[in-house]
Design a protein around this motif. Structure first.
Motif, short mmCIF file in Angstrom:
data_model
loop_
_atom_site.label_atom_id
_atom_site.label_comp_id
_atom_site.label_asym_id
_atom_site.label_seq_id
_atom_site.Cartn_x
_atom_site.Cartn_y
_atom_site.Cartn_z
N MET A 22 100.76 -19.71 50.63
CA MET A 22 99.77 -20.60 51.24
C MET A 22 98.62 -20.82 50.26
O MET A 22 98.14 -19.89 49.64
N PRO A 23 98.18 -22.07 50.09
CA PRO A 23 97.07 -22.35 49.17
C PRO A 23 95.79 -21.67 49.63
O PRO A 23 95.59 -21.41 50.82
N ARG A 24 94.91 -21.41 48.67
CA ARG A 24 93.67 -20.70 48.95
C ARG A 24 92.48 -21.55 48.54
O ARG A 24 92.48 -22.19 47.48
N LEU A 25 91.45 -21.53 49.36
CA LEU A 25 90.24 -22.31 49.14
C LEU A 25 89.05 -21.36 49.09
O LEU A 25 88.91 -20.46 49.92
N THR A 26 88.16 -21.58 48.11
CA THR A 26 86.91 -20.83 48.03
C THR A 26 85.75 -21.80 48.19
O THR A 26 85.70 -22.84 47.53
N VAL A 27 84.82 -21.44 49.05
CA VAL A 27 83.61 -22.24 49.26
C VAL A 27 82.48 -21.58 48.48
O VAL A 27 82.14 -20.42 48.73
N VAL A 28 81.90 -22.29 47.54
CA VAL A 28 80.82 -21.78 46.70
C VAL A 28 79.49 -22.28 47.24
O VAL A 28 79.30 -23.49 47.39
N VAL A 29 78.58 -21.35 47.51
CA VAL A 29 77.30 -21.69 48.13
C VAL A 29 76.15 -21.13 47.29
O VAL A 29 75.81 -19.95 47.41
N PRO A 30 75.57 -21.92 46.40
CA PRO A 30 74.38 -21.45 45.68
C PRO A 30 73.16 -21.49 46.60
O PRO A 30 73.00 -22.42 47.39
N ALA A 31 72.31 -20.47 46.49
CA ALA A 31 71.15 -20.40 47.39
C ALA A 31 69.96 -19.82 46.65
O ALA A 31 70.10 -18.87 45.87
N TYR A 32 68.79 -20.38 46.94
CA TYR A 32 67.53 -19.87 46.40
C TYR A 32 66.49 -19.88 47.51
O TYR A 32 66.12 -20.95 48.00
N ASN A 33 66.09 -18.69 47.95
CA ASN A 33 65.11 -18.55 49.04
C ASN A 33 65.55 -19.30 50.30
O ASN A 33 64.82 -20.12 50.84
N GLU A 34 66.77 -19.00 50.75
CA GLU A 34 67.31 -19.67 51.94
C GLU A 34 67.53 -18.69 53.09
O GLU A 34 68.43 -18.87 53.91
N SER A 35 66.70 -17.66 53.18
CA SER A 35 66.87 -16.66 54.23
C SER A 35 66.73 -17.25 55.63
O SER A 35 67.33 -16.76 56.59
N ALA A 36 65.94 -18.32 55.78
CA ALA A 36 65.68 -18.89 57.10
C ALA A 36 66.89 -19.60 57.69
O ALA A 36 66.96 -19.79 58.91
N VAL A 37 67.84 -19.98 56.85
CA VAL A 37 68.94 -20.82 57.33
C VAL A 37 70.32 -20.22 57.05
O VAL A 37 71.32 -20.69 57.56
N LEU A 38 70.39 -19.16 56.27
CA LEU A 38 71.67 -18.66 55.77
C LEU A 38 72.59 -18.19 56.90
O LEU A 38 73.79 -18.48 56.89
N ALA A 39 72.05 -17.45 57.87
CA ALA A 39 72.88 -16.94 58.96
C ALA A 39 73.46 -18.09 59.79
O ALA A 39 74.65 -18.08 60.16
N ALA A 40 72.63 -19.09 60.10
CA ALA A 40 73.11 -20.23 60.87
C ALA A 40 74.17 -21.01 60.09
O ALA A 40 75.15 -21.49 60.65
N PHE A 41 73.95 -21.14 58.79
CA PHE A 41 74.93 -21.83 57.95
C PHE A 41 76.27 -21.12 57.99
O PHE A 41 77.32 -21.74 58.16
#
Length: 321
Positions: free
Chosen positions: A1-20
């Protein structure tokens, strides 16, 4: 089965990271392939890294990468893509302006045979008229000046196939404009349109000064038109100055009129001086970029690295405890 990786760069995103991550997880659960997430902390000064570690502890699909300092989004994005070992990768920001729910559409186009599937903004909610105008002006300017067709109204949100990732990994220039590099590698590319949402929480890191720097980076990285423009402007100014000087000389010789005085002289001097300084500034921009390239410094340094446990299981290894 093919595999997908989601890359998420973040800088000072503590306010939204959990919801994302909550929204992203629901999307990944529905995809008909193996998937994982790689969060890249670009030297944040808040609790971004702590939240990333908590997400990794709760979800075996999550991997984390912490850079030694803030190297900038382009370098953080490069670091994440360098560590992808999957059949495809999706790049997305953590601020939820780019909805994770669009990812299945990107995957569908990839499975249809495209190597790069970029998400184009059909509308930009939550942005001022000035921001929309300057953004549109930038993309249209790039379209006119660059030899590479950079898609209009398109950010970093996109999917790249394994072949595209390998090609991108060979481009190690220090002055990185990722939107241009994505287009430069070529291969089969297509667009998926979506409605961009307002930022869910937190504060944007892209003020007008940083956006201007990014615009200069993009233009100088993918076009020599400013140098050519400086050349032709200097040539035109020289021709005009010569013709004006010839006119003044002939007028003085034939009619005996005095040479125009101080005001006219100052106008000519200031005009030519401004053109020269502008040309020197353009040359300096290109020279500075060549200087940075010759130093051959690494693009980034990694302080901590934790691969997704789900990826290790998929590869037949034992996930770390």
């Amino acid at each position: 089965m093919p595999r997908l990786t989601v890359v998420v760069p973040a800088y000072n995103e503590s306010a939204v990271l959990a919801a994302f991550h909550e929204r992203l997880s629901k999307v990944l659960d529905q995809l008909p392939l193996v998937s994982d997430v790689l969060y890249v902390d670009d030297g944040s000064g808040d609790d971004t890294w702590t939240i990333m570690q908590a997400l990794a502890a709760a979800d075996p699909r999550v991997g984390t990468l912490k850079l030694s300092r803030n190297f900038g989004k382009e370098a953080a994005l490069t670091a994440g893509l360098d560590h992808v070992d999957a059949d495809a990768a999706v790049v997305i920001d953590a601020d939820l302006q780019d909805p994770p729910e669009v990812i299945p559409q990107l995957v569908d186009q990839w499975q249809a045979g495209y190597d790069v599937v970029y998400a184009t903004r059909a509308a930009r909610a939550g942005e001022t008229g000035l921001k929309r105008f300057t953004s549109a002006a930038f993309y249209r300017t790039m379209e006119m000046l660059s030899d590479v067709a950079v898609p209009r109204d398109t950010g970093d949100f996109r999917l790249l196939s394994r072949r595209a990732l390998k090609a991108l990994a060979q481009l190690r220039e220090r002055q990185r404009f990722m939107k241009g590099l994505f287009a430069w590698i070529g291969y089969r590319q297509t667009a998926v349109k979506y409605l961009r949402d307002p930022r869910l929480a937190g504060k944007t890191k892209w003020n007008y000064w940083r956006l201007t720097q990014l615009a200069v980076e993009g233009i100088t990285s993918f076009s020599s038109a400013p140098l050519k423009l400086a050349t032709w402007t200097g040539l035109g100014a020289s021709v005009l100055a010569f013709l004006f000087g010839l006119k003044v000389l002939l007028k003085a010789l034939l009619r005996g009129d005095p040479v125009p005085g101080y005001p006219s002289l100052m106008v000519v001097v200031l005009f030519l001086g401004g053109i020269q300084l502008l040309a020197l500034g353009v040359i300096g921009e290109y020279l500075g970029r060549n200087y940075n390239e010759t130093k051959q410094r690494p693009l980034y340094f990694i302080e901590e690295e934790h691969l997704p446990a789900a990826s290790l299981v998929h590869a037949g290894a034992t996930p770390p405890r």
